[in-house]
Motif scaffolding. Structure first.
Motif, PDB file in Angstrom:
ATOM      1  N   UNK A 195       1.964   5.925  12.377  1.00  0.00           N
ATOM      2  CA  UNK A 195       1.243   5.800  13.758  1.00  0.00           C
ATOM      3  C   UNK A 195       0.514   4.214  13.268  1.00  0.00           C
ATOM      4  N   UNK A 196       0.036   3.920  12.020  1.00  0.00           N
ATOM      5  CA  UNK A 196      -0.623   2.594  11.762  1.00  0.00           C
ATOM      6  C   UNK A 196       0.456   1.737  11.965  1.00  0.00           C
ATOM      7  N   UNK A 197       1.758   2.085  11.558  1.00  0.00           N
ATOM      8  CA  UNK A 197       2.876   0.915  11.692  1.00  0.00           C
ATOM      9  C   UNK A 197       2.768   0.391  13.091  1.00  0.00           C
ATOM     10  N   UNK A 198       3.096   1.634  13.847  1.00  0.00           N
ATOM     11  CA  UNK A 198       3.305   1.162  15.423  1.00  0.00           C
ATOM     12  C   UNK A 198       2.144   0.373  16.037  1.00  0.00           C
ATOM     13  N   UNK A 199       0.926   0.935  15.780  1.00  0.00           N
ATOM     14  CA  UNK A 199      -0.369   0.203  16.258  1.00  0.00           C
ATOM     15  C   UNK A 199      -0.147  -1.276  15.714  1.00  0.00           C
ATOM     16  N   UNK A 200      -0.408  -1.537  14.444  1.00  0.00           N
ATOM     17  CA  UNK A 200      -0.782  -2.666  13.908  1.00  0.00           C
ATOM     18  C   UNK A 200       0.271  -3.372  12.982  1.00  0.00           C
ATOM     19  N   UNK A 201       1.763  -3.004  13.077  1.00  0.00           N
ATOM     20  CA  UNK A 201       2.609  -3.794  12.589  1.00  0.00           C
ATOM     21  C   UNK A 201       2.366  -3.682  10.955  1.00  0.00           C
ATOM     22  N   UNK A 202       1.937  -2.805  10.261  1.00  0.00           N
ATOM     23  CA  UNK A 202       1.986  -2.739   8.912  1.00  0.00           C
ATOM     24  C   UNK A 202       2.899  -1.801   8.298  1.00  0.00           C
ATOM     25  N   UNK A 203       3.188  -2.035   7.108  1.00  0.00           N
ATOM     26  CA  UNK A 203       4.233  -1.196   6.181  1.00  0.00           C
ATOM     27  C   UNK A 203       3.440  -0.341   5.215  1.00  0.00           C
ATOM     28  N   UNK A 204       3.454   1.000   5.352  1.00  0.00           N
ATOM     29  CA  UNK A 204       2.535   1.797   4.414  1.00  0.00           C
ATOM     30  C   UNK A 204       3.546   2.753   3.687  1.00  0.00           C
ATOM     31  N   UNK A 205       3.494   2.587   2.667  1.00  0.00           N
ATOM     32  CA  UNK A 205       4.461   3.662   1.923  1.00  0.00           C
ATOM     33  C   UNK A 205       3.838   5.043   1.571  1.00  0.00           C
ATOM     34  N   UNK A 206       4.560   6.105   1.422  1.00  0.00           N
ATOM     35  CA  UNK A 206       3.934   7.296   1.310  1.00  0.00           C
ATOM     36  C   UNK A 206       4.590   7.870  -0.203  1.00  0.00           C
ATOM     37  N   UNK A 207       3.725   8.737  -0.888  1.00  0.00           N
ATOM     38  CA  UNK A 207       4.156   9.594  -2.019  1.00  0.00           C
ATOM     39  C   UNK A 207       3.306  10.792  -1.947  1.00  0.00           C
ATOM     40  N   UNK A 208       3.785  11.708  -2.763  1.00  0.00           N
ATOM     41  CA  UNK A 208       3.287  13.091  -2.816  1.00  0.00           C
ATOM     42  C   UNK A 208       3.302  13.151  -4.380  1.00  0.00           C
ATOM     43  N   UNK A 251       0.878  -1.246  -0.005  1.00  0.00           N
ATOM     44  CA  UNK A 251      -0.176  -0.023   0.023  1.00  0.00           C
ATOM     45  C   UNK A 251       0.780   1.368   0.102  1.00  0.00           C
ATOM     46  N   UNK A 252       0.413   2.084  -0.906  1.00  0.00           N
ATOM     47  CA  UNK A 252       1.011   3.398  -0.732  1.00  0.00           C
ATOM     48  C   UNK A 252      -0.015   4.606  -0.521  1.00  0.00           C
ATOM     49  N   UNK A 253       0.047   5.390   0.600  1.00  0.00           N
ATOM     50  CA  UNK A 253      -0.524   6.367   0.927  1.00  0.00           C
ATOM     51  C   UNK A 253      -0.220   7.783  -0.097  1.00  0.00           C
ATOM     52  N   UNK A 254      -1.097   8.278  -0.940  1.00  0.00           N
ATOM     53  CA  UNK A 254      -0.856   9.268  -1.605  1.00  0.00           C
ATOM     54  C   UNK A 254      -1.354  10.516  -1.291  1.00  0.00           C
ATOM     55  N   UNK A 255      -0.584  11.522  -1.218  1.00  0.00           N
ATOM     56  CA  UNK A 255      -0.950  12.763  -0.747  1.00  0.00           C
ATOM     57  C   UNK A 255      -0.779  13.921  -1.654  1.00  0.00           C
ATOM     58  N   UNK A 256      -1.593  14.900  -1.764  1.00  0.00           N
ATOM     59  CA  UNK A 256      -1.677  15.867  -3.072  1.00  0.00           C
ATOM     60  C   UNK A 256      -0.718  17.184  -2.420  1.00  0.00           C
ATOM     61  N   UNK A 257      -0.429  17.097  -1.026  1.00  0.00           N
ATOM     62  CA  UNK A 257       0.007  18.279  -0.213  1.00  0.00           C
ATOM     63  C   UNK A 257       1.288  18.187   0.594  1.00  0.00           C
TER      64      UNK A 257
END
Length: 306
Positions: free
Chosen positions: A169-182, A152-158
């Motif tokens: 935060x979600x990684x700490x709580x649930x042990x998942x890896x979420x990538x980020x992009x802008x 999963x990649x969380x995509x931001x426009x800002x």
């Protein structure tokens, strides 16, 4: 005769959601009481006020509904409420800030259904991109998709910082890896070249992906859009579409991608929220629901319509 069911609806905002009030009443709950401007520190006292004021035999006829617009805060409130309880004074708690837990669950469940129809069993190993991930629905949809095995990649426009904190935060709580992009300065085309699933969770009435954007998504299998207000969040997806072929997309092996519209998602979301509210008042024992319980229910409900 059983005691009336009392649902205490809690929000940190200035008002509770009319949508949630209507859902609770239509689910048959006898009494709905709103509490606004509530902080996390107040939850323990409110929970114990609600549970101590009724005979223990009626504890299961009492519930808390936690709203707001902040997923992490709602989860913290849910945790505080659960820790404030002990036998025999256990009451039910249901967290669903801005309907995000039930909406995100419905969105992912309907996408999984579309993948099954195409011969793909779930999200495991697929490239999943969440547009509008700065919002509460997008963040939770990304979290659920990651728990289901998606990359999963969380995509931001800002700016990437708008989603980085959420991913951590979600990684700490649930042990998942979420990538980020802008995509504020471009880069959307490069992202979409590898996208296999797109979850569009942008603001109502805002197009986040155009038909031109999608033409570059050659690996795309499913695109889902929660926006029911024109124009569509993903150009070419109708609000009632449920697996309708998207024009100008080739998909894997030239099979073509399909689109899922807001009403197809909303139909499952409505049923999930109603189902969980019904379980609160008819199960006979106290329950606690978060996005994971919403996802369990959404998979069952979406599966019945496969």
């Amino acid at each position: 005769m059983s005691a009336p069911y009392v649902l205490h609806m809690i929000t940190p905002l200035a008002n509770v959601s009319p949508f949630d009030v209507n859902m609770a009443v239509d689910a048959g709950i006898d009494t709905v009481v709103p509490y606004t401007g509530i902080e996390t520190a107040q939850i323990e006292a409110l929970t114990q006020d609600a549970m101590f004021s009724r005979d223990p035999r009626n504890a299961a006829r009492t519930g808390l509904f936690i709203g707001g617009r902040d997923a992490a805060m709602a989860l913290d409130m849910l945790d505080k409420a659960r820790k404030a309880m002990f036998p025999p004074f256990r009451i039910s708690v249901f967290a669903d800030p801005s309907g995000a837990f039930t909406t995100a669950a419905a969105m992912v469940a309907v996408v999984e259904r579309a993948l099954r129809r195409a011969g793909q069993e779930g999200l495991a190993g697929l490239d999943v991109q969440v547009y509008g991930a700065t919002g509460v629905v997008g963040g939770i949809a990304g979290l659920i998709a990651a728990q289901a095995g998606g990359n999963v990649t969380l995509v931001s426009h800002r700016g990437v910082s708008a989603v980085q904190g959420k991913a951590e935060e979600f990684g700490r709580r649930y042990g998942v890896t979420l990538s980020c992009a802008d995509t504020a300065g471009g880069g959307k085309a490069a992202l979409l070249e590898r996208a296999e699933v797109v979850l569009a969770c942008g603001k109502a009435g805002i197009t986040v992906l155009t038909a031109g954007d999608l033409r570059g998504a050659k690996r795309l299998r499913v695109a889902a859009d929660i926006n029911a207000v024109p124009p569509a969040g993903v150009e070419g997806i109708g609000v009632q579409d449920d697996g309708v072929a998207l024009p100008d997309t080739s998909g894997p092996n030239g099979s073509g991608a399909v689109g899922i519209g807001a009403l197809a998602i909303g139909n499952v979301k409505f049923k999930v929220q109603h189902h969980l509210l019904d379980r609160m008042q008819t199960g006979g024992t106290a329950v606690a629901f978060d996005f994971q319980d919403a996802m369990d229910a959404a998979r069952t409900i979406a599966g019945k319509a496969s």
